[in-house]
Design an enzyme around this catalytic site. Sequence first.
Site, mmCIF file in Angstrom:
data_model
loop_
_atom_site.group_PDB
_atom_site.id
_atom_site.type_symbol
_atom_site.label_atom_id
_atom_site.label_comp_id
_atom_site.label_asym_id
_atom_site.label_seq_id
_atom_site.Cartn_x
_atom_site.Cartn_y
_atom_site.Cartn_z
ATOM 1 N N HIS A 120 33.410 39.868 20.731
ATOM 2 C CA HIS A 120 33.306 40.830 21.827
ATOM 3 C C HIS A 120 34.436 41.856 21.810
ATOM 4 C CE1 HIS A 120 36.317 38.197 23.738
ATOM 5 N NE2 HIS A 120 36.540 39.182 24.594
ATOM 6 N N HIS A 185 47.593 41.847 30.632
ATOM 7 C CA HIS A 185 47.108 40.554 31.099
ATOM 8 C C HIS A 185 47.865 39.455 30.372
ATOM 9 C CE1 HIS A 185 44.511 41.571 27.676
ATOM 10 N NE2 HIS A 185 43.954 40.392 27.648
#
Length: 311
Positions: A120, A185
């Site tokens: 992905h 993140h």
Amino acid sequence: MAEIAGFVGMSHSPFATLLPPLGDSGPGGLFLHDAARVQRAVEELAPDAIMVIGPDHFHANFYDVMPPFVVGVENAVGFGDYGSTKGPLPVASSLAWTTYSGLVDADFDVSLSYALTVDHGIVQSYEMITGGTALPMVPLVVNTAAPPLPSLGRCVALGRALGAALRSSEFPGRILIAASGGLSHWLPSNDPRDPAVVGERRESLIHGRADAQAFAAAREPRVRAMGGNPLARVNAEWDTWFLNQLIADDAPAVAALGHEGLEKHAGSGGHEVRCWLIGQVAAGLPLVWTSYEPVPEWITGMGIGTTFPVG
């Protein structure tokens, strides 16, 4: 000679497909709304091929051998993780070989693959930007998980070499450059040297190639369980600073942070901004439009940047 039509930088996240928002006002809604705007703008640009720069998340590359950069030159196959397309993807092979040769001529030791699996980290943004998987693509996978992490300065230099290689190509058409990578993140360590990475998890990082599907099947439920965590950390202030540097066409300011500075401000997942640096420098144009949504429920600051106006 080929023409670079523009650049798109876009975050990716498993939760864009696993936990899609109910509307524009829900977590992630602004990001997906503006991603659709970018897709419409790309349709108007009508590129003939897309260069997609992104990471792998231990679906194709493992620590039995981990290259810092890989170009897919013939066949690419989507792994199919987190709802991304599974199966063969169209590769602009002649452009891929020109890219590879140009980078080698610029003294970059880039690995190549005749049969590259992409997850992905490449496929999600490719689909969102182009509206499917029909546009011929060239995948460039950048390692952003743990060493060998290419330095930020090396990524800027690679971007310059990539831009030169694309512009000198005899590819008969317009090339869109796309970078897929999260902004700030914080993720669990994927470094086999880390004392906290032990047992089955360490074995899978090193030997997962032997059964990548089984490794992914065991990991995906753990990732799903992370969704909706209101305590997940992002650094919206840093994300905005980063986007502003690319608006100012000042990738070297980001490179000056170094590995430690980047991880301090953007977390271990922030190493994926290497893809943005390579792509924006390759395009040779500053960002002219950005969108940003800090979404801790998705465990990432979700950003979009383009070098072409988005109406």
